[in-house]
Design an enzyme around this catalytic site. Structure first.
Site, PDB file in Angstrom:
ATOM      1  N   SER A  28       0.804  -1.225   0.000  1.00  0.00           N
ATOM      2  CA  SER A  28       0.000   0.000   0.000  1.00  0.00           C
ATOM      3  C   SER A  28       0.835   1.273   0.000  1.00  0.00           C
ATOM      4  O   SER A  28       0.279   2.367  -0.108  1.00  0.00           O
ATOM      5  CB  SER A  28      -0.942   0.009   1.212  1.00  0.00           C
ATOM      6  N   LYS A  51      -6.962   3.387   8.401  1.00  0.00           N
ATOM      7  CA  LYS A  51      -6.024   4.358   7.830  1.00  0.00           C
ATOM      8  C   LYS A  51      -6.634   5.755   7.783  1.00  0.00           C
ATOM      9  O   LYS A  51      -5.977   6.755   8.114  1.00  0.00           O
ATOM     10  CB  LYS A  51      -5.608   3.913   6.428  1.00  0.00           C
TER      11      LYS A  51
END
Length: 849
Positions: A737, A780
């Site tokens: 990511s 996140k």
């Protein structure tokens, strides 16, 4: 040698002085030896001797009180018993001692003492003939006439009557039967008196009886008393004769010391215990298979002497079987409205978990035979996974039991041990059911992701049967060895991550994500739950301490950085302790400050918590920003995002950890060199590959985006070395990511432009410049929100994950969803990125098939 018939004993005998009992001719008794004289006798006579003569010793009863015994030689009893030591066993625990097994031979009298130390040696005179114990039984017609013959016959008939009242399957009774048939009748008083329940004083009377007639007269009342006692017990307890026989022998009523030496008037009879246990077995309402096994074990228990080790094991097994809740259950509280109110009062937010519990209640209303679900709450520490499990149990009106699985590495903890092992016990599942006493509790399997594995097996594999709704209706514990129905148990597992849970186990559970809290949720939780709880724990009241709504966000953002609320609770506890000191000391914490329109919403301010002014405290003590610094010290965390993005080559990414989401800086620098790429920060293989992908894509598109090297060349790596660093170098990092963050960081470095300071991003990249979806979006985004980020760049295919975010977070953040790296770069820089608008669109291809 002193002669008395053909068999003789030595005229000089070492004497063993004992408090423990009386040795009669024809009996075998075990004595424990620990006095100095007796220890010397064993070492120097029995252990060093090599002939049969050296094993013959005299046993004299010591009538002195053992508590007042001294080293002086006591007055010796006038009559003793010569015996042969058939076994000597030594031990050092709990102190040095010997255990002797001695068989009595005949009576003797002490003529004179020859020496007292190191052990007693005496001149003795033999009083009995040894032939009577070895010769075959004479015919009844050979028995002496007169009173002695009448006593002998009467004693023999009484012994036969006693034998008829007892169970011949018991070993000591069978031995009694053999002795009665084989020994001469003149030996019976000694043998019978040594076997039936009598006191040492009564045995001394038999020992002192030198004439056979007197011996019969002393022993006959003891035998008659036993017979009358058995008759009375049979009459009062109304038991069947067969059960009574087994009970009286096993209890020790007739033969003390052979099994359990218990007084019949002080202890409950074992027959009563066994009968009560049998009633419990029939009343436990257990399944047919379990009942069959219990009755079989109970039948074995009745025939088993209590001295056998297996007796205690079988009894413990049966006790567990009757204590298990085979058919006991609690009635569920199915009021959905009341359940919703209780859950809302106990926990703020957690809407998904609450909705799942209410769904279960609704289905239970419609279908009563619903199997218990297998839930797994996955989320960072401190978000309330364990406490919400306890709340669910209270909502349903069920019993609650928590099983901590962290660090468990033995499958026997789950399934139990087989009963063939010493110290075997059932597993935690069966033990938990025994503890709660019902078969439909709420079981919380805490930290299921931290199970270990060892040579003792894999506990995660043992949980497969427990957590499978299609199998747990017949869960078999190794200790029980019979199926138990777990289908009504509501299992709730907790974990910080699913990565370490075996796929087969994860497949059996319904996973519910428990994300971290937003700052607004933490403020609500603090004022609804944490602050009242801490005030109560520290003995304070709201009239003594007040933490305003304006102070709590400062505690959350500047002194904690976590997904849960544990650190926040500790900080509130620290404030309570500081105030408690001042309240207890009677010190005032004041500061006069004129209220201005900006702060008029605050009632008062408390600062300088360490003032030395002795005056009554002004209550309530209100914690403001200055008081917060005095108590908790300087802020631990600062909003450093805008400060660190002051140079080209820095970008802000988003990472997921088991503790929740985190922000992650990526830094890059370049210097003259040979085109090498250096990566630091404990990166995993996947993240290193992402960095190489980013370099390759930027080099391939350098002309499009006007990227140059240090001397203005079109190849960014020509004559240039690149160093890419991920701070927090002690923490291992991996995953795909960070791809878009690395591309943005390097694009900033090669173009010399600053990345926007309020932008964070996440996403996987491909060599063609596509942005692929990643996981952990909610955690996140919450981390970006905590850090003060205003814009978040996400992959287009993660747009669906935004629906899980709280409404206030979605309103405060600007979300950019990107399908390619060009869109990422355009959103990361003020005014867009050069070359993005002029990128050539790929022509649409049409299949000709």
């Amino acid at each position: 040698m002193v002669s008395s018939g053909a068999i003789q004993i030595p005229s000089r005998l070492p004497l063993l002085l004992t408090h423990e009992g009386v040795l009669l001719p024809g009996s075998t008794v075990r004595f424990s030896v620990d006095s100095p004289r007796n220890m010397h006798l064993v070492r120097e006579r029995l252990l060093k001797g090599t002939s049969l003569k050296s094993t013959i010793i005299g046993v004299i009863p010591n009538t002195r009180d053992p508590e007042h015994d001294t080293d002086d030689l006591p007055t010796l009893h006038k009559i003793g018993t010569a015996g042969i030591a058939v076994q000597v066993v030594g031990s050092n625990w709990p102190k040095p001692h010997y255990t002797l097994l001695i068989t009595g031979l005949c009576r003797f009298s002490v003529s004179s003492l020859l020496k007292e130390r190191p052990f007693v040696l005496a001149e003795v005179k033999q009083l009995d003939q040894l032939e009577r114990y070895t010769a075959p039984q004479r015919d009844a017609t050979a028995t002496d006439d007169g009173e002695l013959g009448e006593l002998s016959e009467k004693f023999y008939q009484a012994a036969v009557q006693l034998l008829g009242m007892l169970d011949m399957s018991v070993p000591v009774v069978a031995k009694f039967r053999r002795l009665l048939d084989s020994l001469p009748r003149e030996t019976l008083p000694d043998v019978v008196a040594s076997m039936i329940r009598t006191s040492n004083k009564e045995k001394l009377q038999v020992l002192d009886a030198l004439s056979l007639e007197e011996r019969f007269k002393k022993a006959l009342p003891m035998l008659t008393r036993q017979i009358e006692g058995l008759k009375l017990l049979q009459k009062t307890r109304k038991m069947s004769p067969d059960n009574e026989k087994r009970v009286l022998v096993r209890k020790g009523t007739v033969f003390p010391g052979r099994q359990f030496n218990l007084d019949e008037e002080d202890e409950d009879d074992d027959g009563d215990d066994t009968a009560a246990l049998e009633r419990k077995v029939h009343g436990a309402n257990m399944p047919e298979a379990a009942l069959k096994i219990c009755l079989k074990e109970l039948k074995r228990l009745k025939k088993m002497p209590q001295s056998m080790p297996e007796y205690a094991l079988t009894r413990n097994y049966l006790d567990l079987m009757v204590e298990l809740p085979w058919s006991k259950s609690t009635k569920d509280c199915l009021d959905i409205r009341a359940a919703r109110t209780l859950l809302d009062n106990d926990h703020y937010a957690m809407d998904k978990l609450k909705r799942r519990v209410l769904e279960y209640l609704a289905v239970r209303q419609l279908k009563t035979s619903l199997k218990g679900p297998i839930l797994c709450f996955v989320g960072p520490p401190g978000v309330g996974k364990t406490s919400v499990g306890r709340s669910i149990a209270r909502t349903l009106g069920r019993e609650f039991h928590r099983i901590a699985l962290g660090g468990v590495c033995d499958q026997s903890d789950i399934r139990g041990h087989r009963r063939t092992y010493v110290g075997s016990m059932p597993g935690r599942i069966i033990n938990g059911l025994k503890t709660v006493g019902v078969n439909n509790p709420v079981f919380l399997l805490d930290e299921v992701d931290k199970l270990g594995k060892s040579l003792q097996g894999d506990p995660a594999a043992a949980l497969l049967e427990v957590l499978d709704p299609e199998q747990n209706h017949s869960f078999t514990d190794h200790y029980l060895n019979v199926a138990f129905d777990l289908s009504q148990v509501l299992f709730i597992a907790t974990a910080n991550t699913t990565a370490t849970i075996p796929p087969a186990l994860l497949d059996r559970m319904e996973v519910l994500e428990v994300p971290g809290y937003t700052q607004e949720e933490k403020v609500e939780i603090a004022h609804r739950h944490l602050i009242p709880n801490q005030l109560e724990q520290h003995g304070l009241t709201p009239q003594q301490l007040h933490i305003p709504q304006s102070t709590t966000p400062d505690i959350i953002s500047r002194y904690t950085r976590e997904a849960g609320v544990r650190s926040l609770e500790r900080k509130i506890g620290a404030i309570c302790r500081a105030v408690a000191v001042k309240v207890a000391e009677g010190h005032t914490l004041t500061k006069t400050e004129t209220l201005t329109p900006e702060n008029s919403k605050h009632e008062c301010f408390a600062v300088c918590l360490f003032s030395d002014k002795a005056a009554p405290p002004e209550l309530p003590i209100v914690i403001d920003h200055i008081a917060l610094k005095d108590i908790l010290g300087p802020p631990v965390f600062e909003m450093e995002v805008s400060e660190r993005l002051t140079l080209p080559g820095v970008a802000l990414g988003l990472a997921w950890t088991p503790l929740g989401g985190e922000i992650m800086f990526v830094e890059a620098s370049r210097m003259e060199g040979e085109g090498q790429l250096t990566l630091t920060g404990q990166l995993g293989d996947v993240m290193k590959e992402s960095a190489h992908l980013a370099i390759s894509w930027l080099r391939a598109n350098a002309k499009t985006y006007q990227l140059t090297n240090m001397v203005g060349g079109s190849d960014p790596l020509e004559g240039t070395d690149i160093h890419l660093h991920f701070p927090a170098g002690a923490v291992t990092k991996d995953g795909p990511s960070a791809g878009v963050t690395i591309v943005t960081c390097l694009a900033s470095l090669f173009s010399g432009r600053l990345v926007r300071s309020d932008v964070a991003m996440t996403g996987e990249i491909t060599l063609r410049g596509l942005v692929l979806p990643v996981g952990g979006i909610k955690d996140k985004v919450l981390a970006a929100h905590r850090a003060g980020v205003k814009r978040v760049i996400l992959p287009k295919r993660n747009e669906k994950d935004l629906e899980e975010l709280p409404a206030n977070v979605r309103a405060n953040l600007d979300f950019i969803t990107a399908t390619n790296l060009g869109e990422v770069l355009n959103a990361s820089f003020d005014g867009g990125f050069p070359g993005v608008s002029g990128t050539r669109a790929h022509p649409q291809l049409t299949s000709k098939l």
